[in-house]
Motif scaffolding. Structure first.
Motif, PDB file in Angstrom:
ATOM      1  N   TYR A  15     -14.458  11.282 -24.984  1.00 25.26           N
ATOM      2  CA  TYR A  15     -13.929  12.090 -24.380  1.00 25.26           C
ATOM      3  C   TYR A  15     -14.647  12.652 -22.790  1.00 25.26           C
ATOM      4  N   LYS A  16     -15.615  12.799 -22.865  1.00 25.64           N
ATOM      5  CA  LYS A  16     -16.360  13.321 -22.193  1.00 25.64           C
ATOM      6  C   LYS A  16     -15.436  13.058 -20.869  1.00 25.64           C
ATOM      7  N   ASN A  55     -23.788  12.830 -26.123  1.00 21.72           N
ATOM      8  CA  ASN A  55     -22.460  12.409 -24.969  1.00 21.72           C
ATOM      9  C   ASN A  55     -22.232  12.136 -23.672  1.00 21.72           C
ATOM     10  N   GLY A  65     -18.291  22.706 -29.826  1.00 20.96           N
ATOM     11  CA  GLY A  65     -19.847  23.227 -29.456  1.00 20.96           C
ATOM     12  C   GLY A  65     -20.086  24.158 -28.064  1.00 20.96           C
ATOM     13  N   ASN A  66     -20.288  22.932 -27.125  1.00 22.27           N
ATOM     14  CA  ASN A  66     -19.855  24.048 -25.760  1.00 22.27           C
ATOM     15  C   ASN A  66     -18.703  25.085 -25.353  1.00 22.27           C
ATOM     16  N   GLY A  67     -17.241  23.945 -25.887  1.00 18.49           N
ATOM     17  CA  GLY A  67     -16.292  24.197 -25.542  1.00 18.49           C
ATOM     18  C   GLY A  67     -15.529  23.682 -24.858  1.00 18.49           C
ATOM     19  N   THR A  68     -16.139  22.629 -23.967  1.00 16.91           N
ATOM     20  CA  THR A  68     -15.593  22.402 -23.050  1.00 16.91           C
ATOM     21  C   THR A  68     -13.961  21.939 -23.049  1.00 16.91           C
ATOM     22  N   ILE A 123     -22.020  19.073 -31.930  1.00 13.20           N
ATOM     23  CA  ILE A 123     -21.549  20.436 -32.424  1.00 13.20           C
ATOM     24  C   ILE A 123     -22.427  21.287 -32.502  1.00 13.20           C
ATOM     25  N   GLU A 168     -17.691   9.088 -34.536  1.00  9.76           N
ATOM     26  CA  GLU A 168     -19.076   8.988 -34.893  1.00  9.76           C
ATOM     27  C   GLU A 168     -18.773  10.316 -35.754  1.00  9.76           C
ATOM     28  N   THR A 170     -19.629  13.398 -36.349  1.00  4.49           N
ATOM     29  CA  THR A 170     -20.037  14.883 -35.389  1.00  4.49           C
ATOM     30  C   THR A 170     -18.159  15.186 -35.088  1.00  4.49           C
ATOM     31  N   SER A 200     -13.198  12.618 -31.301  1.00  2.97           N
ATOM     32  CA  SER A 200     -13.988  12.696 -30.359  1.00  2.97           C
ATOM     33  C   SER A 200     -14.795  11.529 -29.506  1.00  2.97           C
ATOM     34  N   GLY A 201     -15.473  11.135 -30.544  1.00  3.97           N
ATOM     35  CA  GLY A 201     -16.448  10.235 -30.128  1.00  3.97           C
ATOM     36  C   GLY A 201     -16.267   9.009 -30.910  1.00  3.97           C
TER      37      GLY A 201
HETATM   38  C1  LIG Z   1     -18.959  17.067 -27.175  1.00  6.24           C
HETATM   39  C2  LIG Z   1     -18.667  16.557 -28.334  1.00  6.24           C
HETATM   40  C3  LIG Z   1     -18.112  17.454 -28.815  1.00  6.24           C
HETATM   41  C4  LIG Z   1     -18.140  18.915 -28.837  1.00  6.24           C
HETATM   42  O1  LIG Z   1     -17.357  19.497 -27.661  1.00  6.24           O
HETATM   43  P1  LIG Z   1     -18.042  20.709 -26.479  1.00  6.24           P
HETATM   44  O2  LIG Z   1     -17.552  20.817 -25.217  1.00  6.24           O
HETATM   45  O3  LIG Z   1     -19.552  21.169 -26.777  1.00  6.24           O
HETATM   46  O4  LIG Z   1     -17.449  22.291 -27.774  1.00  6.24           O
HETATM   47  C5  LIG Z   1     -17.286  17.278 -30.008  1.00  6.24           C
HETATM   48  N1  LIG Z   1     -17.533  15.586 -30.099  1.00  6.24           N
HETATM   49  C6  LIG Z   1     -17.507  14.541 -28.967  1.00  6.24           C
HETATM   50  C7  LIG Z   1     -18.022  13.599 -29.779  1.00  6.24           C
HETATM   51  C8  LIG Z   1     -18.446  15.116 -28.492  1.00  6.24           C
HETATM   52  O5  LIG Z   1     -19.418  14.564 -27.301  1.00  6.24           O
END
Ligand SMILES: *Cc1c(COP(=O)(O)O)cnc(C)c1O
Length: 373
Positions: free
Chosen positions: A96-97, A123, A222-225, A284, A329, A331, A357-358
């Motif tokens: 999602y980044k 990521n 993690g960083n909370g984006t 994370i 993944e 995470t 998320s990934g």
């Molecule tokens: C970046 C990421 C996270 C964590 O998100 P934050 O923005 O760092 O809190 C979780 N899962 C995946 C797959 C990521 O790439």
């Protein structure tokens, strides 16, 4: 539209090539969007359909792969609960980044920037490298030496230079920060434009629920984006009168690396001294997130909570999802483990949304280990 210093409240023009305020203070974007739902008619379902809500003034040089518009899928879990899962593993770069990168790199392109620096456990680096390539911007990515091979390969394939740092995530960030002083920091945590991309995650969920906000939303911390971005997005829709409530934000951390959990329990907890343990949820594993206060604010203001998950819970969640045909993944499985923990203590009428998320393709080594267990 201006950039505004978090502590000093000093304002800076958004036309300046800057990524920090005086004394390297964090910046936010002071932005009051003008938007109504009629604007959306006949626009394709990707994140740029919310064009007026994105703090990019010019229409030229938007850097996009038509990202977003991911499916919101109802998933049932073994514990008898269910939730809507937004399939954010289905992006150009596999996470999602890309929402954040599209806005950030668009801004960099419009500012005439030719070179960016970023640091990442994988990521965010792969995503920024992808968009920088599309924008024809040179890109240096700093990664910890133990970063997953699939992620470093992806970054290299996108033409970026990799700087492998002996040390942890914190030391990697410190080196990138130094390099960024002479360049532009395309950081997913420092640079405020990133969050104005990730906030479209909240818009899409509300739109997919016929412009209703869910009761709760379970997100990785993690960083909370996503936490900070979603909080911005929901607040904007609420201020515009489009939704009538803001969902509870539930933050998921690994028990082995839980700085937000610790800070929530003890506001004096010193993140600088925190030594986290290793976790399979590499994305994370952020012991010292620079926007920790923003995350805590999002959780507190929405009456949310922090949930911690063990390595065993993460692996079980990964296996449960793979049995349903979802290849994510580890995470991402951490967030799902947190979701099932959260749902099991709930009344079943609550509308809860979470995400993948990934993509599993990001983390072949760790998944190889899981399969061998
Ligand atoms: C970046 C990421 C996270 C964590 O998100 P934050 O923005 O760092 O809190 C979780 N899962 C995946 C797959 C990521 O790439």
């Amino acid at each position: 539209m201006n950039l505004i210093g978090q502590k000093s409240s000093k304002t800076y023009s958004a036309n300046l090539n800057i990524w920090h305020g005086e004394n390297y203070e964090l910046l936010d974007i002071d932005f009051k969007p003008n938007f109504n739902l009629n604007f959306l008619e006949r626009r394709p379902f990707n994140m740029w359909r919310y064009r007026e809500l994105i703090p990019i003034e010019k229409n030229s040089q938007i850097v996009s792969f038509e990202e977003g518009g991911t499916p919101l899928t109802k998933v049932n879990f073994l514990n008898g609960c269910s939730a809507y899962i937004k399939q954010e593993q289905l992006f150009q770069s596999g996470s999602y980044k890309d929402r954040g990168s599209s806005v950030l790199i668009t801004k960099a392109k419009q500012l005439g920037i030719k070179h960016v620096v970023q640091d990442s456990s994988g990521n965010a680096g792969a995503s920024i490298a992808t968009y920088a390539r599309k924008a024809n911007i040179q890109c240096d990515i700093y990664v910890p030496a133990d970063t997953s091979k699939s992620k470093t390969m992806q970054i290299l394939a996108m033409g970026a230079s990799i700087f492998s740092v002996q040390g942890n995530r914190k030391e990697t960030a410190a080196q990138a920060f130094e390099a960024a002083k002479k360049s532009y920091y395309a950081s997913h945590c420092f640079n405020p434009y990133f969050f104005h991309g990730t906030k479209t995650f909240a818009y899409e969920i509300c739109e997919q629920l016929n412009w209703n906000a869910p009761d709760s939303i379970v997100l990785p911390a993690g960083n909370g984006t996503l936490i900070i971005g979603s909080f911005i997005g929901f607040k904007e829709l609420f201020a515009l009168g489009i939704i009538s409530k803001i969902p509870k934000i539930i933050a998921v951390q690994s028990t082995n690396c839980d700085p937000i959990n610790r800070l929530q329990q003890n506001p004096h907890f010193n993140l600088d001294l925190y030594e986290a343990q290793e976790t399979i949820a590499e994305g994370i594993a952020i012991p010292n997130p620079i926007r920790a206060e923003d995350m805590l604010e999002a959780i507190k203001a929405t009456f949310g909570e922090v949930i911690c998950v063990t390595e065993t819970e993460i692996i079980l969640a990964w296996k449960e999802m793979s049995q349903q045909g979802f290849f994510i993944e580890p995470t991402s499985a951490a967030c799902i483990a947190g979701l099932t923990q959260y749902l099991s203590g709930l009344d079943r009428t609550e509308v809860c949304v979470s995400l993948f998320s990934g993509s599993g393709l990001k983390s072949i080594e760790k998944i190889t280990k899981i399969l061998a267990m």
